[in-house]
Design a protein around this motif. Structure first.
Motif, PDB file in Angstrom:
ATOM      1  N   MET A  20      10.266 -20.655 -18.558  1.00 28.75           N
ATOM      2  CA  MET A  20      10.031 -21.363 -19.825  1.00 28.75           C
ATOM      3  C   MET A  20      11.275 -22.185 -20.150  1.00 28.75           C
ATOM      4  O   MET A  20      12.369 -21.887 -19.640  1.00 28.75           O
ATOM      5  N   PRO A  21      11.125 -23.216 -20.979  1.00 29.65           N
ATOM      6  CA  PRO A  21      12.312 -23.984 -21.377  1.00 29.65           C
ATOM      7  C   PRO A  21      13.355 -23.046 -21.989  1.00 29.65           C
ATOM      8  O   PRO A  21      13.011 -22.159 -22.780  1.00 29.65           O
ATOM      9  N   LEU A  22      14.613 -23.237 -21.612  1.00 30.97           N
ATOM     10  CA  LEU A  22      15.677 -22.352 -22.076  1.00 30.97           C
ATOM     11  C   LEU A  22      15.763 -22.312 -23.598  1.00 30.97           C
ATOM     12  O   LEU A  22      15.978 -21.248 -24.191  1.00 30.97           O
ATOM     13  N   ALA A  23      15.589 -23.455 -24.253  1.00 29.21           N
ATOM     14  CA  ALA A  23      15.641 -23.470 -25.721  1.00 29.21           C
ATOM     15  C   ALA A  23      14.566 -22.553 -26.310  1.00 29.21           C
ATOM     16  O   ALA A  23      14.817 -21.801 -27.261  1.00 29.21           O
ATOM     17  N   ARG A  24      13.380 -22.589 -25.727  1.00 30.44           N
ATOM     18  CA  ARG A  24      12.283 -21.732 -26.201  1.00 30.44           C
ATOM     19  C   ARG A  24      12.611 -20.255 -25.947  1.00 30.44           C
ATOM     20  O   ARG A  24      12.340 -19.399 -26.787  1.00 30.44           O
ATOM     21  N   TRP A  25      13.194 -19.980 -24.782  1.00 29.35           N
ATOM     22  CA  TRP A  25      13.570 -18.602 -24.448  1.00 29.35           C
ATOM     23  C   TRP A  25      14.570 -18.067 -25.470  1.00 29.35           C
ATOM     24  O   TRP A  25      14.438 -16.930 -25.945  1.00 29.35           O
ATOM     25  N   ILE A  26      15.565 -18.864 -25.822  1.00 29.80           N
ATOM     26  CA  ILE A  26      16.572 -18.421 -26.808  1.00 29.80           C
ATOM     27  C   ILE A  26      15.900 -18.132 -28.150  1.00 29.80           C
ATOM     28  O   ILE A  26      16.176 -17.114 -28.796  1.00 29.80           O
ATOM     29  N   ILE A  27      15.006 -19.002 -28.583  1.00 30.64           N
ATOM     30  CA  ILE A  27      14.307 -18.793 -29.858  1.00 30.64           C
ATOM     31  C   ILE A  27      13.483 -17.504 -29.810  1.00 30.64           C
ATOM     32  O   ILE A  27      13.498 -16.708 -30.751  1.00 30.64           O
ATOM     33  N   GLU A  28      12.766 -17.289 -28.719  1.00 27.98           N
ATOM     34  CA  GLU A  28      11.942 -16.076 -28.617  1.00 27.98           C
ATOM     35  C   GLU A  28      12.800 -14.812 -28.579  1.00 27.98           C
ATOM     36  O   GLU A  28      12.441 -13.801 -29.178  1.00 27.98           O
ATOM     37  N   GLU A  29      13.929 -14.862 -27.892  1.00 23.36           N
ATOM     38  CA  GLU A  29      14.827 -13.696 -27.869  1.00 23.36           C
ATOM     39  C   GLU A  29      15.387 -13.425 -29.259  1.00 23.36           C
ATOM     40  O   GLU A  29      15.479 -12.270 -29.677  1.00 23.36           O
ATOM     41  N   ALA A  30      15.758 -14.476 -29.975  1.00 22.00           N
ATOM     42  CA  ALA A  30      16.269 -14.297 -31.343  1.00 22.00           C
ATOM     43  C   ALA A  30      15.195 -13.673 -32.236  1.00 22.00           C
ATOM     44  O   ALA A  30      15.482 -12.789 -33.046  1.00 22.00           O
ATOM     45  N   GLY A  34      14.917  -9.889 -34.363  1.00 25.94           N
ATOM     46  CA  GLY A  34      14.759  -9.830 -35.804  1.00 25.94           C
ATOM     47  C   GLY A  34      15.560 -10.856 -36.580  1.00 25.94           C
ATOM     48  O   GLY A  34      15.711 -10.758 -37.797  1.00 25.94           O
ATOM     49  N   VAL A  35      16.077 -11.868 -35.889  1.00 27.66           N
ATOM     50  CA  VAL A  35      16.799 -12.951 -36.569  1.00 27.66           C
ATOM     51  C   VAL A  35      15.844 -13.635 -37.546  1.00 27.66           C
ATOM     52  O   VAL A  35      14.668 -13.820 -37.248  1.00 27.66           O
ATOM     53  N   GLY A  36      16.361 -14.005 -38.712  1.00 21.48           N
ATOM     54  CA  GLY A  36      15.532 -14.553 -39.774  1.00 21.48           C
ATOM     55  C   GLY A  36      14.957 -15.926 -39.507  1.00 21.48           C
ATOM     56  O   GLY A  36      13.992 -16.325 -40.157  1.00 21.48           O
ATOM     57  N   LEU A  72      23.289 -16.529 -38.251  1.00 21.46           N
ATOM     58  CA  LEU A  72      23.297 -15.163 -37.737  1.00 21.46           C
ATOM     59  C   LEU A  72      24.328 -14.307 -38.461  1.00 21.46           C
ATOM     60  O   LEU A  72      25.411 -14.795 -38.798  1.00 21.46           O
ATOM     61  N   THR A  73      24.006 -13.045 -38.646  1.00 21.06           N
ATOM     62  CA  THR A  73      25.025 -12.094 -39.071  1.00 21.06           C
ATOM     63  C   THR A  73      25.933 -11.838 -37.869  1.00 21.06           C
ATOM     64  O   THR A  73      25.580 -12.197 -36.729  1.00 21.06           O
ATOM     65  N   SER A  74      27.040 -11.206 -38.115  1.00 20.75           N
ATOM     66  CA  SER A  74      27.958 -10.885 -37.018  1.00 20.75           C
ATOM     67  C   SER A  74      27.275 -10.004 -35.975  1.00 20.75           C
ATOM     68  O   SER A  74      27.418 -10.222 -34.763  1.00 20.75           O
ATOM     69  N   LYS A  75      26.506  -9.026 -36.440  1.00 23.48           N
ATOM     70  CA  LYS A  75      25.792  -8.123 -35.521  1.00 23.48           C
ATOM     71  C   LYS A  75      24.750  -8.890 -34.697  1.00 23.48           C
ATOM     72  O   LYS A  75      24.632  -8.691 -33.485  1.00 23.48           O
ATOM     73  N   GLU A  76      23.996  -9.795 -35.347  1.00 21.58           N
ATOM     74  CA  GLU A  76      22.992 -10.588 -34.630  1.00 21.58           C
ATOM     75  C   GLU A  76      23.658 -11.486 -33.592  1.00 21.58           C
ATOM     76  O   GLU A  76      23.145 -11.650 -32.478  1.00 21.58           O
ATOM     77  N   TYR A  77      24.799 -12.069 -33.979  1.00 19.04           N
ATOM     78  CA  TYR A  77      25.530 -12.927 -33.042  1.00 19.04           C
ATOM     79  C   TYR A  77      25.937 -12.121 -31.800  1.00 19.04           C
ATOM     80  O   TYR A  77      25.719 -12.565 -30.673  1.00 19.04           O
ATOM     81  N   ASP A  78      26.515 -10.949 -32.021  1.00 17.02           N
ATOM     82  CA  ASP A  78      26.940 -10.115 -30.891  1.00 17.02           C
ATOM     83  C   ASP A  78      25.753  -9.737 -30.000  1.00 17.02           C
ATOM     84  O   ASP A  78      25.851  -9.762 -28.775  1.00 17.02           O
ATOM     85  N   MET A  79      24.627  -9.393 -30.618  1.00 18.87           N
ATOM     86  CA  MET A  79      23.439  -9.006 -29.852  1.00 18.87           C
ATOM     87  C   MET A  79      22.907 -10.181 -29.028  1.00 18.87           C
ATOM     88  O   MET A  79      22.545 -10.018 -27.855  1.00 18.87           O
ATOM     89  N   LEU A  80      22.865 -11.373 -29.634  1.00 16.81           N
ATOM     90  CA  LEU A  80      22.335 -12.533 -28.908  1.00 16.81           C
ATOM     91  C   LEU A  80      23.250 -12.917 -27.750  1.00 16.81           C
ATOM     92  O   LEU A  80      22.775 -13.208 -26.643  1.00 16.81           O
TER      93      LEU A  80
END
Length: 106
Positions: A20-30, A34-36, A72-80
Protein backbone atom coordinates in the motif's frame (compact mmCIF):
# COMPACT_ATOMS: atom_id res chain seq x y z
CA UNK A 1 -4.84 21.45 26.68
CA UNK A 2 -2.22 18.81 25.90
CA UNK A 3 1.47 19.01 25.18
CA UNK A 4 2.99 17.01 22.38
CA UNK A 5 4.42 17.15 18.91
CA UNK A 6 3.24 17.93 15.41
CA UNK A 7 4.96 15.37 13.21
CA UNK A 8 5.10 15.58 9.43
CA UNK A 9 6.31 12.71 7.25
CA UNK A 10 7.42 13.42 3.67
CA UNK A 11 7.03 10.80 0.94
CA UNK A 12 5.74 10.29 -2.62
CA UNK A 13 2.62 8.63 -4.02
CA UNK A 14 4.62 5.79 -5.59
CA UNK A 15 6.48 4.80 -2.42
CA UNK A 16 4.87 1.69 -0.95
CA UNK A 17 5.15 -0.57 2.05
CA UNK A 18 3.22 -3.79 2.68
CA UNK A 19 1.46 -3.45 -0.70
CA UNK A 20 0.00 0.00 0.00
CA UNK A 21 1.17 3.60 -0.38
CA UNK A 22 3.50 4.40 2.52
CA UNK A 23 1.50 7.51 3.48
CA UNK A 24 -1.64 5.37 3.79
CA UNK A 25 0.25 2.76 5.82
CA UNK A 26 1.43 5.42 8.29
CA UNK A 27 -2.12 6.76 8.68
CA UNK A 28 -3.53 3.27 9.26
CA UNK A 29 -0.84 2.44 11.82
CA UNK A 30 -1.53 5.71 13.66
CA UNK A 31 -5.24 4.88 13.70
CA UNK A 32 -4.56 1.38 15.07
CA UNK A 33 -2.53 3.00 17.88
CA UNK A 34 -5.47 5.24 18.80
CA UNK A 35 -4.05 8.54 17.54
CA UNK A 36 -6.80 11.16 17.43
CA UNK A 37 -6.29 12.11 13.79
CA UNK A 38 -3.95 12.42 10.86
CA UNK A 39 -4.14 14.36 7.62
CA UNK A 40 -2.72 13.52 4.21
CA UNK A 41 -1.56 16.56 2.23
CA UNK A 42 -0.67 16.34 -1.44
CA UNK A 43 1.72 18.69 -3.17
CA UNK A 44 2.19 19.66 -6.77
CA UNK A 45 5.96 19.56 -6.85
CA UNK A 46 9.11 19.57 -4.76
CA UNK A 47 12.50 17.97 -4.42
CA UNK A 48 13.97 15.56 -1.91
CA UNK A 49 17.24 15.22 -0.02
CA UNK A 50 18.80 13.59 -3.09
CA UNK A 51 17.96 16.62 -5.24
CA UNK A 52 15.51 14.56 -7.31
CA UNK A 53 12.48 16.53 -8.50
CA UNK A 54 9.02 15.14 -7.67
CA UNK A 55 5.84 16.42 -9.26
CA UNK A 56 2.21 15.74 -9.95
CA UNK A 57 2.02 16.24 -13.69
CA UNK A 58 0.52 14.56 -16.72
CA UNK A 59 3.63 12.45 -17.40
CA UNK A 60 4.36 11.29 -13.86
CA UNK A 61 1.16 10.92 -11.83
CA UNK A 62 2.70 8.47 -9.34
CA UNK A 63 5.53 10.73 -8.17
CA UNK A 64 3.31 13.25 -6.41
CA UNK A 65 4.84 14.63 -3.18
CA UNK A 66 2.80 13.74 -0.07
CA UNK A 67 2.90 14.79 3.56
CA UNK A 68 1.25 13.07 6.51
CA UNK A 69 0.70 15.37 9.49
CA UNK A 70 -0.54 14.53 12.97
CA UNK A 71 -0.60 15.93 16.50
CA UNK A 72 0.82 13.34 18.89
CA UNK A 73 1.36 12.99 22.60
CA UNK A 74 4.88 12.05 23.62
CA UNK A 75 3.77 8.44 24.18
CA UNK A 76 2.06 8.27 20.75
CA UNK A 77 5.16 9.72 19.10
CA UNK A 78 7.39 7.09 20.74
CA UNK A 79 5.00 4.29 19.74
CA UNK A 80 4.77 5.44 16.11
CA UNK A 81 8.53 5.83 15.74
CA UNK A 82 9.03 2.36 17.27
CA UNK A 83 6.50 0.93 14.78
CA UNK A 84 8.37 2.50 11.87
CA UNK A 85 11.68 1.13 13.19
CA UNK A 86 10.22 -2.36 13.72
CA UNK A 87 9.15 -2.39 10.09
CA UNK A 88 12.47 -1.08 8.80
CA UNK A 89 10.92 2.06 7.33
CA UNK A 90 13.26 4.97 6.69
CA UNK A 91 11.41 8.22 5.97
CA UNK A 92 12.20 11.92 6.39
CA UNK A 93 10.12 13.71 9.03
CA UNK A 94 9.95 16.88 11.06
CA UNK A 95 8.84 17.21 14.68
CA UNK A 96 7.74 20.39 16.44
CA UNK A 97 6.64 20.86 20.03
CA UNK A 98 3.02 22.01 20.24
CA UNK A 99 0.06 22.52 22.53
CA UNK A 100 -3.17 21.03 21.22
CA UNK A 101 -6.76 20.44 22.18
CA UNK A 102 -10.29 21.59 21.44
CA UNK A 103 -11.65 25.12 21.70
CA UNK A 104 -14.56 24.06 23.90
CA UNK A 105 -16.28 21.05 25.44
CA UNK A 106 -18.80 19.18 23.25
Amino acid sequence: MMQGYFVTFFTQQNRTYDDMPLARWIIEEAQKMGVGGATLFSGQEGFGHDGRFHSDNYFDLEDQPLQVGMALTSKEYDMLMARLKENGIRIFYTKSEIEFGFTSEC
